[in-house]
Design an enzyme around this catalytic site. Structure first.
Site, PDB file in Angstrom:
ATOM      1  N   CYS A 114      10.537 -70.107-109.427  1.00 44.86           N
ATOM      2  CA  CYS A 114      10.527 -70.218-107.964  1.00 44.86           C
ATOM      3  C   CYS A 114      11.361 -69.137-107.285  1.00 44.86           C
ATOM      4  O   CYS A 114      11.167 -68.845-106.108  1.00 44.86           O
ATOM      5  CB  CYS A 114      11.006 -71.596-107.532  1.00 44.86           C
ATOM      6  SG  CYS A 114       9.945 -72.947-108.100  1.00 44.86           S
ATOM      7  N   HIS A 251      12.876 -70.727-100.010  1.00 46.62           N
ATOM      8  CA  HIS A 251      11.874 -71.270-100.923  1.00 46.62           C
ATOM      9  C   HIS A 251      11.492 -72.650-100.413  1.00 46.62           C
ATOM     10  O   HIS A 251      12.357 -73.485-100.134  1.00 46.62           O
ATOM     11  CB  HIS A 251      12.450 -71.350-102.339  1.00 46.62           C
ATOM     12  CG  HIS A 251      11.607 -72.125-103.286  1.00 46.62           C
ATOM     13  ND1 HIS A 251      10.245 -71.926-103.406  1.00 46.62           N
ATOM     14  CD2 HIS A 251      11.931 -73.112-104.169  1.00 46.62           C
ATOM     15  CE1 HIS A 251       9.770 -72.749-104.322  1.00 46.62           C
ATOM     16  NE2 HIS A 251      10.763 -73.480-104.792  1.00 46.62           N
ATOM     17  N   ASN A 281       5.253 -76.983-102.700  1.00 44.39           N
ATOM     18  CA  ASN A 281       6.026 -75.976-103.421  1.00 44.39           C
ATOM     19  C   ASN A 281       5.062 -75.042-104.148  1.00 44.39           C
ATOM     20  O   ASN A 281       4.434 -75.431-105.126  1.00 44.39           O
ATOM     21  CB  ASN A 281       6.963 -76.679-104.418  1.00 44.39           C
ATOM     22  CG  ASN A 281       7.864 -75.726-105.173  1.00 44.39           C
ATOM     23  OD1 ASN A 281       7.632 -74.524-105.202  1.00 44.39           O
ATOM     24  ND2 ASN A 281       8.892 -76.268-105.808  1.00 44.39           N
TER      25      ASN A 281
END
Length: 324
Positions: A114, A251, A281
């Site tokens: 990520c 993020h 996500n």
């Protein structure tokens, strides 16, 4: 004279299929309300059968090139951040290069889960500052729907597919934080925490892709602390403070993490570009996706100070400060 890596264009791509939270109620012990209240996620996009990470990346790249008014032949290097490549090798980046019709320059992938786009952006900045490239296409692209355990309600409702792309170009600056472009970066990793977020497969272990495993509560605790610390460090390197920041582009993992991190920096959600409700996500794709959406919304404007921050499996985390 100081060379700066300045943003020239940005773009994104999302697969057509939109999956609302209610779809998971058919197969899991969960509800739309449960997902919304704990994550802020309302829907996400899933890639179609046969639609790969490189396909998504190429679409986002084309959008960024159009935004910059450039052709693929103008690009010297392509850096793709992904944890879900089409194949073990070759890299997604070389597939993007071919897909764009480019036969010049070089292309490679970066893997920091990520946090991948932050690492890729810092890497691209280094290419420009060292003179290895004048224009770099930086992409975050993922098809996390391919590595989900669809029986695990704690993870499979969180992730989505997508891609975002950014074009950096060398420009002369003054060497002060009034310059446009990347002003500082801050990167970290700590492999002791690898079991908090990982995929239980791989080429040299199981020979298969595996599925995602996560200790959500532990990841949450690390994320809030580490994201605020890295953002503060990057701002310090740039000779700035949180009061100088126009937008945090974090993020997009969980709305609670986003809120808690912004509060630690003394900022509110009014200073944050938030897309997690619509995308979920998307791992390495989430920051460039949010940058592209933020620009399209009219939030992000030239001359504004942006802090991008992310944490992912590894654990790996970091941040970048740039003036748009």
């Amino acid at each position: 004279m100081t060379i700066r890596a300045v943003v020239r264009g940005v773009g994104h791509y999302l697969p057509e299929r939109v999956v609302e939270n209610a779809e998971f109620e058919k197969t899991l012990d969960t509800t739309d309300e449960w997902i919304r209240t704990r994550t802020g996620i309302e829907r996400r996009h899933f890639a179609a059968e046969g639609e790969t990470t490189s396909h998504l990346a190429i679409k986002a790249a084309e959008a960024a090139l159009a935004d910059a008014g450039m052709q693929a032949s103008d690009i010297d290097a392509i850096v793709v951040a992904t944890s879900t490549p089409d194949h073990t090798f070759p890299s997604v980046a070389t597939m993007v290069q071919a897909g764009l019709g480019s036969t010049t320059g070089f292309a490679y992938d970066v893997q920091a889960v990520c946090a991948g786009f932050i690492f890729a952006l810092t890497n691209a900045n280094g290419l420009i500052l060292s003179g290895q490239a004048e224009r770099v296409l930086v992409i975050g692209a993922e098809t996390f729907s391919r590595i989900m355990d669809w029986t695990d309600r704690g993870t499979c409702v969180l992730f989505g597919d997508g891609a975002g792309a950014l074009i950096l170009e060398a420009e002369d600056g003054t060497g002060t934080n009034a310059d446009r472009g990347i002003l500082s970066s801050d990167l970290h990793s700590d492999g002791r925490y690898r079991e908090l977020l990982y995929v239980d497969g791989g080429v040299s272990t199981t020979g298969g892709a595996g599925v995602l495993k996560m200790q959500g509560n532990q990841v949450f605790k690390h994320a809030v602390t580490k994201l605020a610390q890295t953002a503060e460090k990057a701002l310090e390197k740039a000779g700035m403070s949180a009061s100088d920041v126009d937008w945090i582009v974090p993020h997009q993992a969980n709305l609670r993490i986003i809120k808690a991190t912004s509060e630690k920096l003394g900022l509110t959600l009014d200073n944050v570009v938030v897309t997690v409700a619509d995308h979920g996500n998307t791992s390495a794709a989430s920051i460039p996706l949010a940058m592209s959406v933020g620009k399209a919304r009219g939030q992000i404007k030239q001359g504004q100070v942006i802090v991008a921050e992310a944490i992912g499996g590894g654990l790996a985390w970091g941040s970048v400060v740039l003036r748009w």
